[in-house]
Design an enzyme around this catalytic site. Structure first.
Site, PDB file in Angstrom:
ATOM      1  N   GLY A  93      15.197 -10.371  10.032  1.00  0.00           N
ATOM      2  CA  GLY A  93      15.765 -10.536  11.382  1.00  0.00           C
ATOM      3  C   GLY A  93      16.993 -11.428  11.368  1.00  0.00           C
ATOM      4  O   GLY A  93      17.991 -11.164  12.050  1.00  0.00           O
TER       5      GLY A  93
ATOM      6  N   GLY B   7      14.203 -14.352   7.496  1.00  0.00           N
ATOM      7  CA  GLY B   7      14.133 -13.128   6.708  1.00  0.00           C
ATOM      8  C   GLY B   7      15.039 -11.993   7.180  1.00  0.00           C
ATOM      9  O   GLY B   7      16.254 -12.151   7.364  1.00  0.00           O
TER      10      GLY B   7
ATOM     11  N   TYR C 198      -2.936  -4.706   9.613  1.00  0.00           N
ATOM     12  CA  TYR C 198      -1.471  -4.683   9.509  1.00  0.00           C
ATOM     13  C   TYR C 198      -0.985  -3.234   9.410  1.00  0.00           C
ATOM     14  O   TYR C 198      -0.036  -2.825  10.098  1.00  0.00           O
ATOM     15  CB  TYR C 198      -1.044  -5.491   8.281  1.00  0.00           C
ATOM     16  CG  TYR C 198       0.453  -5.560   8.058  1.00  0.00           C
ATOM     17  CD1 TYR C 198       1.290  -6.179   8.980  1.00  0.00           C
ATOM     18  CD2 TYR C 198       1.021  -5.013   6.911  1.00  0.00           C
ATOM     19  CE1 TYR C 198       2.661  -6.247   8.757  1.00  0.00           C
ATOM     20  CE2 TYR C 198       2.387  -5.088   6.678  1.00  0.00           C
ATOM     21  CZ  TYR C 198       3.202  -5.700   7.612  1.00  0.00           C
ATOM     22  OH  TYR C 198       4.564  -5.764   7.399  1.00  0.00           O
TER      23      TYR C 198
ATOM     24  N   GLY D 119      12.240 -12.214  16.197  1.00  0.00           N
ATOM     25  CA  GLY D 119      12.012 -12.839  14.884  1.00  0.00           C
ATOM     26  C   GLY D 119      13.321 -13.053  14.159  1.00  0.00           C
ATOM     27  O   GLY D 119      13.419 -12.863  12.950  1.00  0.00           O
TER      28      GLY D 119
HETATM   29  N1  LIG Z   1       8.821  -8.852   3.803  1.00  0.00           N
HETATM   30  C1  LIG Z   1       8.559  -7.602   3.481  1.00  0.00           C
HETATM   31  O1  LIG Z   1       8.524  -7.228   2.291  1.00  0.00           O
HETATM   32  C2  LIG Z   1       8.302  -6.574   4.557  1.00  0.00           C
HETATM   33  C3  LIG Z   1       7.936  -5.280   4.171  1.00  0.00           C
HETATM   34  C4  LIG Z   1       7.723  -4.330   5.159  1.00  0.00           C
HETATM   35  C5  LIG Z   1       7.878  -4.673   6.491  1.00  0.00           C
HETATM   36  N2  LIG Z   1       8.205  -5.941   6.829  1.00  0.00           N
HETATM   37  C6  LIG Z   1       8.362  -6.241   8.256  1.00  0.00           C
HETATM   38  O2  LIG Z   1       9.653  -6.787   8.450  1.00  0.00           O
HETATM   39  C7  LIG Z   1       9.644  -7.584   9.642  1.00  0.00           C
HETATM   40  C8  LIG Z   1      10.363  -8.890   9.364  1.00  0.00           C
HETATM   41  O3  LIG Z   1       9.576  -9.651   8.468  1.00  0.00           O
HETATM   42  P1  LIG Z   1      10.210 -10.611   7.352  1.00  0.00           P
HETATM   43  O4  LIG Z   1       9.907 -10.010   6.042  1.00  0.00           O
HETATM   44  O5  LIG Z   1      11.604 -10.956   7.689  1.00  0.00           O
HETATM   45  O6  LIG Z   1       9.234 -11.862   7.496  1.00  0.00           O
HETATM   46  P2  LIG Z   1       9.470 -13.362   8.037  1.00  0.00           P
HETATM   47  O7  LIG Z   1      10.555 -14.016   7.269  1.00  0.00           O
HETATM   48  O8  LIG Z   1       8.110 -13.981   8.018  1.00  0.00           O
HETATM   49  O9  LIG Z   1       9.936 -13.134   9.541  1.00  0.00           O
HETATM   50  C9  LIG Z   1       9.025 -12.760  10.535  1.00  0.00           C
HETATM   51  C10 LIG Z   1       9.543 -13.194  11.885  1.00  0.00           C
HETATM   52  O10 LIG Z   1       8.574 -12.823  12.890  1.00  0.00           O
HETATM   53  C11 LIG Z   1       8.399 -13.953  13.724  1.00  0.00           C
HETATM   54  N3  LIG Z   1       7.115 -13.981  14.429  1.00  0.00           N
HETATM   55  C12 LIG Z   1       5.868 -14.075  13.911  1.00  0.00           C
HETATM   56  N4  LIG Z   1       4.966 -14.184  14.900  1.00  0.00           N
HETATM   57  C13 LIG Z   1       5.664 -14.180  16.071  1.00  0.00           C
HETATM   58  C14 LIG Z   1       5.305 -14.288  17.431  1.00  0.00           C
HETATM   59  N5  LIG Z   1       4.029 -14.497  17.822  1.00  0.00           N
HETATM   60  N6  LIG Z   1       6.280 -14.223  18.369  1.00  0.00           N
HETATM   61  C15 LIG Z   1       7.570 -14.069  18.001  1.00  0.00           C
HETATM   62  N7  LIG Z   1       7.967 -13.991  16.729  1.00  0.00           N
HETATM   63  C16 LIG Z   1       7.022 -14.046  15.777  1.00  0.00           C
HETATM   64  C17 LIG Z   1       8.498 -15.139  12.775  1.00  0.00           C
HETATM   65  O11 LIG Z   1       8.673 -16.334  13.498  1.00  0.00           O
HETATM   66  P3  LIG Z   1       8.261 -17.772  12.825  1.00  0.00           P
HETATM   67  O12 LIG Z   1       9.355 -18.112  11.869  1.00  0.00           O
HETATM   68  O13 LIG Z   1       8.165 -18.675  13.998  1.00  0.00           O
HETATM   69  O14 LIG Z   1       6.948 -17.538  12.134  1.00  0.00           O
HETATM   70  C18 LIG Z   1       9.724 -14.713  11.982  1.00  0.00           C
HETATM   71  O15 LIG Z   1      10.893 -14.996  12.699  1.00  0.00           O
HETATM   72  C19 LIG Z   1       8.179  -7.721  10.033  1.00  0.00           C
HETATM   73  O16 LIG Z   1       7.902  -6.836  11.086  1.00  0.00           O
HETATM   74  C20 LIG Z   1       7.422  -7.303   8.796  1.00  0.00           C
HETATM   75  O17 LIG Z   1       6.151  -6.763   9.112  1.00  0.00           O
HETATM   76  C21 LIG Z   1       8.439  -6.897   5.900  1.00  0.00           C
END
Ligand SMILES: NC(=O)c1ccc[n+]([C@@H]2O[C@H](COP(=O)([O-])OP(=O)(O)OC[C@H]3O[C@@H](n4cnc5c(N)ncnc54)[C@H](OP(=O)(O)O)[C@@H]3O)[C@@H](O)[C@H]2O)c1
Length: 328
Positions: A33, A31, A187, A27
């Site tokens: 990643g 965000g 989740y 990912g």
């Molecule tokens: N945002 C928060 O406040 C928060 C809080 C706690 C934990 N987290 C965790 O932090 C991590 C990163 O999330 P983020 O906040 O950076 O959100 P994000 O910007 O939505 O990034 C999520 C990433 O996961 C990828 N992804 C989704 N489905 C996938 C699949 N089937 N195969 C491969 N990649 C896939 C997305 O790809 P696409 O761009 O193609 O969709 C994107 O690159 C996640 O595990 C999330 O649960 C986030």
């Protein structure tokens, strides 16, 4: 503007020269990643950006121009087990070392009904946990060969729940075949699984030079949750308070970077590391910790973790996870 008590990696960690080291970040096009990747490339590392949308990864990676390290974007859809296997085959053809694996990608399938992948898995847990489980197990040999090396599982504050409601993995129905689907519960359950997996890896890999950790990144201003109605409404409602409650993606990458790069993280293999977060229902957890004790007993039970590994191995079509002595 930044929240007051955000945890930042120290200068020594963020200036370490990692030239010659190879990392995988899932990912990596968005965000947390993306910012984790940017810092690793800045410090001279080579990052394999494992993305389901290669073009999105390539587009974002243009902003790395001029940084010391290097990167490549490779296709991997964590919702499809064959795609994970194809990714690993392609990676091993190109690389013979892996210094750090950051299992970062995640999503939540909103709504009242479960969505199933072509492997028959509920999609939230398929992407956040089963795909990463298969990926990690298939890469363990090269990770061990590259020791000292590190594995990070991005979980969430949501795994902690509240004193009245601690999420747990339902070992008898991990894929919501016989229960009513609830997006937040699914989740949370997937994120409990990630914490248990890191803990189990910490024990299984003792003495190998490979360390593991689970992570809460903070409340990131990322693309998480997409642009569905609920997420849009939440963004509008929280807009005035966002600077006081939420974190930039760079801030949210700090815990992952600490796990991958700091001198101290390997001293706590198997542990949970958390950014400070207003989202903890247990007030005493809000300062986070590197590492910190999860308030959820269901995320700390080794017997459950081992059962989860055995069931997950069957689900993804692997033999049972091997011990260090090679026994299954
Ligand atoms: N945002 C928060 O406040 C928060 C809080 C706690 C934990 N987290 C965790 O932090 C991590 C990163 O999330 P983020 O906040 O950076 O959100 P994000 O910007 O939505 O990034 C999520 C990433 O996961 C990828 N992804 C989704 N489905 C996938 C699949 N089937 N195969 C491969 N990649 C896939 C997305 O790809 P696409 O761009 O193609 O969709 C994107 O690159 C996640 O595990 C999330 O649960 C986030």
């Amino acid at each position: 503007m930044s929240r007051k008590n955000v945890r930042w990696c120290d200068d020594a960690t963020l200036s370490k020269d990692i030239n010659g080291k190879v990392y995988i970040v899932t990912g990596a096009n968005s965000g947390v990643g993306l910012e984790t990747t940017r810092q690793l490339v800045k410090q001279g590392g080579h990052v394999v950006m494992a993305c389901r949308r290669v073009e999105a990864g390539e587009e974002e990676a243009r902003s790395f121009a001029g940084l010391k390290g290097s990167f490549e974007v490779m296709k991997m859809d964590l919702a499809h087990l064959q795609s994970v296997r194809d990714f690993v085959d392609a990676f091993l053809k190109r690389h013979d070392r892996l210094d750090g694996l950051m299992c970062n990608a995640g999503l939540v399938v909103m709504g009242n009904s479960a969505r199933y992948t072509q492997d028959g898995l509920e999609e939230t847990i398929a992407v956040s946990f089963f795909g990463h489980f298969l990926l990690t197990e298939l890469l363990l040999d090269v990770i061990k060969k590259s020791a000292p090396s590190r594995i990070g599982m991005v979980s969430s504050v949501v795994h902690a729940g509240s004193p009245a409601n601690r999420p747990q993995v339902h070992l008898d129905d991990l894929n919501y075949k016989n229960r009513k689907y609830n997006a937040f519960a699914a989740y949370a359950e997937a994120k409990v699984a990630s914490v248990l997996y890191a803990m189990e890896l910490g024990e299984r890999l003792k003495g190998s030079g490979v360390t593991a950790a689970s992570i809460h990144p903070g409340w990131a201003r990322s693309n998480f949750g997409g642009n569905g109605l609920l997420m849009k409404a939440m963004r509008v409602l929280t807009f005035p308070l966002r600077p006081f409650l939420t974190d930039s993606n760079e801030e949210s990458a700090q815990t992952s970077l600490h796990v991958l790069l700091s001198d101290d993280a390997p001293n706590h293999s198997g542990a949970y590391f958390s950014q400070s977060s207003v989202l903890y229902r247990d007030k005493n957890c809000r300062d986070g910790g590197w590492p910190m004790d999860s308030p959820n007993p269901n995320a700390k039970d080794m017997e459950t973790a081992k059962k989860l590994m055995a069931i997950s191995s069957e689900i993804v079509g692997l033999e049972q996870p091997r011990t260090e002595s090679g026994e299954s």
